[in-house]
Design a protein around this motif. Structure first.
Motif, mmCIF file in Angstrom:
data_model
loop_
_atom_site.group_PDB
_atom_site.id
_atom_site.type_symbol
_atom_site.label_atom_id
_atom_site.label_comp_id
_atom_site.label_asym_id
_atom_site.label_seq_id
_atom_site.Cartn_x
_atom_site.Cartn_y
_atom_site.Cartn_z
ATOM 1 N N SER A 1 51.581 -95.621 26.352
ATOM 2 C CA SER A 1 50.565 -96.199 25.480
ATOM 3 C C SER A 1 51.098 -96.178 24.049
ATOM 4 N N PRO A 2 51.068 -97.312 23.348
ATOM 5 C CA PRO A 2 51.630 -97.362 21.991
ATOM 6 C C PRO A 2 50.859 -96.476 21.019
ATOM 7 N N LEU A 3 51.605 -95.772 20.155
ATOM 8 C CA LEU A 3 51.005 -94.896 19.158
ATOM 9 C C LEU A 3 51.493 -95.276 17.764
ATOM 10 N N LYS A 4 50.681 -94.988 16.774
ATOM 11 C CA LYS A 4 51.106 -95.019 15.390
ATOM 12 C C LYS A 4 51.496 -93.598 14.982
ATOM 13 N N GLU A 5 52.289 -93.501 13.938
ATOM 14 C CA GLU A 5 52.649 -92.171 13.445
ATOM 15 C C GLU A 5 51.415 -91.416 12.974
ATOM 16 N N SER A 6 50.419 -92.165 12.471
ATOM 17 C CA SER A 6 49.167 -91.532 12.023
ATOM 18 C C SER A 6 48.419 -90.887 13.188
ATOM 19 N N ASP A 7 48.604 -91.427 14.403
ATOM 20 C CA ASP A 7 47.980 -90.819 15.581
ATOM 21 C C ASP A 7 48.557 -89.424 15.825
ATOM 22 N N LEU A 8 49.880 -89.332 15.712
ATOM 23 C CA LEU A 8 50.537 -88.042 15.913
ATOM 24 C C LEU A 8 50.130 -87.048 14.821
ATOM 25 N N LYS A 9 49.977 -87.547 13.605
ATOM 26 C CA LYS A 9 49.513 -86.683 12.511
ATOM 27 C C LYS A 9 48.117 -86.148 12.798
ATOM 28 N N HIS A 10 47.268 -87.008 13.354
ATOM 29 C CA HIS A 10 45.907 -86.559 13.651
ATOM 30 C C HIS A 10 45.916 -85.430 14.681
ATOM 31 N N LEU A 11 46.805 -85.519 15.676
ATOM 32 C CA LEU A 11 46.892 -84.462 16.690
ATOM 33 C C LEU A 11 47.254 -83.117 16.057
ATOM 34 N N SER A 12 48.014 -83.157 14.973
ATOM 35 C CA SER A 12 48.405 -81.897 14.318
ATOM 36 C C SER A 12 47.303 -81.362 13.408
ATOM 37 N N GLN A 13 46.250 -82.164 13.195
ATOM 38 C CA GLN A 13 45.189 -81.761 12.269
ATOM 39 C C GLN A 13 43.848 -81.476 12.938
ATOM 40 N N CYS A 14 43.605 -82.107 14.108
ATOM 41 C CA CYS A 14 42.260 -82.014 14.708
ATOM 42 C C CYS A 14 42.073 -80.706 15.471
ATOM 43 N N ALA A 15 40.808 -80.304 15.592
ATOM 44 C CA ALA A 15 40.470 -79.055 16.278
ATOM 45 C C ALA A 15 40.720 -79.145 17.781
ATOM 46 N N SER A 16 40.700 -80.357 18.334
ATOM 47 C CA SER A 16 40.843 -80.530 19.782
ATOM 48 C C SER A 16 42.168 -79.994 20.308
ATOM 49 N N THR A 17 43.208 -80.005 19.480
ATOM 50 C CA THR A 17 44.538 -79.596 19.950
ATOM 51 C C THR A 17 44.926 -78.190 19.485
ATOM 52 N N SER A 18 44.000 -77.447 18.943
ATOM 53 C CA SER A 18 44.337 -76.148 18.346
ATOM 54 C C SER A 18 44.762 -75.094 19.358
ATOM 55 N N GLN A 19 44.416 -75.275 20.645
ATOM 56 C CA GLN A 19 44.747 -74.264 21.653
ATOM 57 C C GLN A 19 45.455 -74.872 22.863
ATOM 58 N N LEU A 20 46.181 -75.958 22.656
ATOM 59 C CA LEU A 20 46.862 -76.626 23.765
ATOM 60 C C LEU A 20 47.878 -75.703 24.455
ATOM 61 N N LYS A 21 47.809 -75.694 25.778
ATOM 62 C CA LYS A 21 48.823 -75.002 26.574
ATOM 63 C C LYS A 21 49.840 -75.981 27.154
ATOM 64 N N SER A 22 49.425 -77.239 27.281
ATOM 65 C CA SER A 22 50.304 -78.251 27.853
ATOM 66 C C SER A 22 50.193 -79.541 27.044
ATOM 67 N N LEU A 23 51.343 -80.066 26.621
ATOM 68 C CA LEU A 23 51.382 -81.329 25.882
ATOM 69 C C LEU A 23 52.456 -82.219 26.500
ATOM 70 N N THR A 24 52.052 -83.420 26.923
ATOM 71 C CA THR A 24 52.985 -84.403 27.473
ATOM 72 C C THR A 24 52.893 -85.685 26.668
ATOM 73 N N LEU A 25 54.016 -86.108 26.129
ATOM 74 C CA LEU A 25 54.148 -87.398 25.456
ATOM 75 C C LEU A 25 55.255 -88.140 26.197
ATOM 76 N N ARG A 26 54.880 -89.204 26.890
ATOM 77 C CA ARG A 26 55.837 -89.872 27.783
ATOM 78 C C ARG A 26 55.830 -91.385 27.533
ATOM 79 N N ARG A 27 57.014 -91.959 27.407
ATOM 80 C CA ARG A 27 57.191 -93.394 27.190
ATOM 81 C C ARG A 27 56.402 -93.869 25.958
ATOM 82 N N LEU A 28 56.501 -93.084 24.884
ATOM 83 C CA LEU A 28 55.911 -93.429 23.589
ATOM 84 C C LEU A 28 57.055 -93.456 22.583
ATOM 85 N N SER A 29 57.377 -94.585 22.037
ATOM 86 C CA SER A 29 58.521 -94.681 21.139
ATOM 87 C C SER A 29 58.240 -93.993 19.802
#
Length: 504
Positions: A322-350
């Protein structure tokens, strides 16, 4: 001439009961459980549906694992001659007879001698049929689970009968919700008896576009019992809105897999953008998920802030194809939803054009919790990898790391191996074959046998010197047209063995 010995008295009694058209359920209550089990199996395999209709009213165990019994009939009769009734049709006739028997029992006001509490329509408890009643511990565990499901918060009124099922709606047509006629029969039966029969479904898979028919069938299900939902959607905005209204009733939903085909019907960029924001808004209303997996979704680009606006921390997040913007990745580093991730998969995203600091900040945020990290086919370059290595070295809980599908040089891959081998919790690593493994150092070209052999020898030596016990695989890009790759695993002997061929 030898005479054949007569059948034992027990066999004669069984044959008499199976041939009887006037079997009384009260007479069956006094049968020992092992004998009841044996006769029920014979009646099922012999297609004595009228006998089964009576026997189910006297079922002596707390659980009836019916789905596995149906599958056993299919295994014993896999092929049919032209004109014969198929096992699927025979199973449907038997299921209808059993449900008719249950109707008779449910219509009675007193159920004091009826032990059946759970009708199990999952692929579990096969040993109950193949081994016998001595395997009742499995069925008893199902009964314990049924009591757990019946606690306040899932259903206020205790039903007479509970059904456990895993549902799959996989027929790709707008006029049919599922090709599974047995499942359809069970759902329609349970929907009409919601006062006395509660259907609990831990897993639901939707691969059908007949969403309105599916939602009608799901009225039979206690929606709060659904823990895992897998949806492949090509729905309209209106359909998506209706579905999300039901999705919000799944208050105990733990895992959500969502995938959507490309918007071939939307040719105008403005139409695609509008559709993207609407769908992202609806997905953002899921506030209590633990695992969120998004695959092949065209509207992901620039919409992650709308989707991940919940304050509930996720345990696992997967974004693929799924295509992403760099701002999407920045949001993941800022939002509360990802604060306790045990598993992160980013696949086929340039990420080729992304500032590596963006990924570095995200990894720093997850350093104390992340156990599984996959950065696969993300177009990560040597310079980007070097930039994120300090953050990767701080992921102290990391157990599995995968970065195959990226294009690294041998020297950089050796640096990466040395760093990840130093992570004390890491047990498995999947890495790409370096550029030096290919003809012309281009992954789209074929493997160069001599160069690849030399690469394997050098990588094996690196691991031998640092951490021989680490399970390592390297992945080669073998065919760009068929999208195939091969995994090579380093054996304790120091040799590399092909473990699997994989389509990515």
């Amino acid at each position: 001439m030898s005479m054949q010995s007569p059948p034992p008295l027990y066999e004669l009694a069984k044959q008499s009961l199976l041939k009887s058209e006037t079997t009384v359920s009260t007479a069956l209550h006094d049968l020992p459980a092992p004998i009841f089990h044996d006769i029920f199996m014979d009646a099922f395999m012999g297609e004595h549906d009228e006998v089964l209709k009576v026997m189910v009213q006297a079922w002596p165990f707390p659980c009836l694992p019916l789905k596995n019994l149906m599958d056993l009939r299919k295994q014993k009769n896999p092929h049919t001659q032209f004109g014969e009734i198929t096992p699927q049709r025979r199973n449907l006739q038997t299921l209808e007879a059993l449900l008719e028997g249950l109707d008779i029992q449910l219509s009675r006001k007193v159920h004091h001698r009826w032990k059946l509490q759970v009708l199990d329509w999952r692929d579990v408890h096969q040993a109950f049929w193949t081994v016998g009643p001595q395997a009742m511990s499995a069925a008893h565990s199902a009964d314990a689970r049924s009591k757990e499901m019946g606690k306040p918060g899932l259903s206020e009124k205790q039903p007479t009968l509970r059904i456990f099922a895993h549902l799959c709606f996989d027929y790709w047509t707008s006029s049919c919700a599922t090709h599974d006629k047995l499942q359809l029969c069970l759902l329609k039966w349970a929907r009409k008896r919601k006062a006395s029969v509660h259907l609990y479904c831990e897993k639901v898979m939707i691969r059908s576009s007949a969403i309105f028919k599916i939602l009608k069938l799901l009225k039979a299900v206690q929606l709060e019992s659904i823990r895992e939902l897998d949806v492949f959607s090509d729905w309209s905005q209106k359909t998506m809105k209706i579905f999300v209204s039901q999705l919000k009733k799944m208050k105990n939903l733990h895992t959500f897999h969502f995938s959507s085909p490309s918007p071939e019907g939307f040719t105008l960029p403005s139409k695609i953008k509008w559709h993207s924001h609407i769908d992202a808004f609806h997905l953002g209303q899921l506030q209590s998920l633990h695992e969120f997996h998004i695959d092949d979704v065209f509207f992901l680009r620039g919409t992650l802030p709308k989707i991940f606006r919940s304050q509930t921390p996720l345990e696992a997040l997967s974004l693929s194809s799924s295509p992403l913007k760099e701002s999407d990745l920045k949001h993941l580093s800022q939002c509360a939803s990802t604060s306790q991730l045990k598993s992160l998969t980013l696949r086929r995203l340039s990420m080729k054009s992304f500032n590596p600091e963006t990924l570095q900040v995200l990894l720093d945020k997850l350093a104390s919790t992340l156990e599984t990290l996959a950065l696969e086919h993300c177009d990560i370059t040597d310079s980007q990898l070097l930039a994120i290595l300090p953050a990767l070295s701080r992921c102290s809980q990391l157990k599995t790391f995968s970065c195959y599908g990226n294009h690294f040089s041998l020297g950089i891959l050796q640096v990466l191996l040395r760093l990840t081998a130093g992570l004390s919790q890491l047990t498995q690593g999947l890495y790409p074959a370096p550029l030096e493994s290919y003809e012309s150092n281009i992954p789209a070209e074929f493997m160069h046998p001599e160069q690849f052999a030399q690469v394997r020898a050098e990588l094996a030596q690196v691991l031998k010197d640092i951490r021989p016990s680490l399970r390592v695989q390297i992945c080669t890009h073998s065919c760009d047209l068929c999208m195939m790759c091969q995994f090579y695993r380093l054996e304790p002997s120091g040799n590399w063995e092909v473990t699997q061929e994989f389509r990515y």
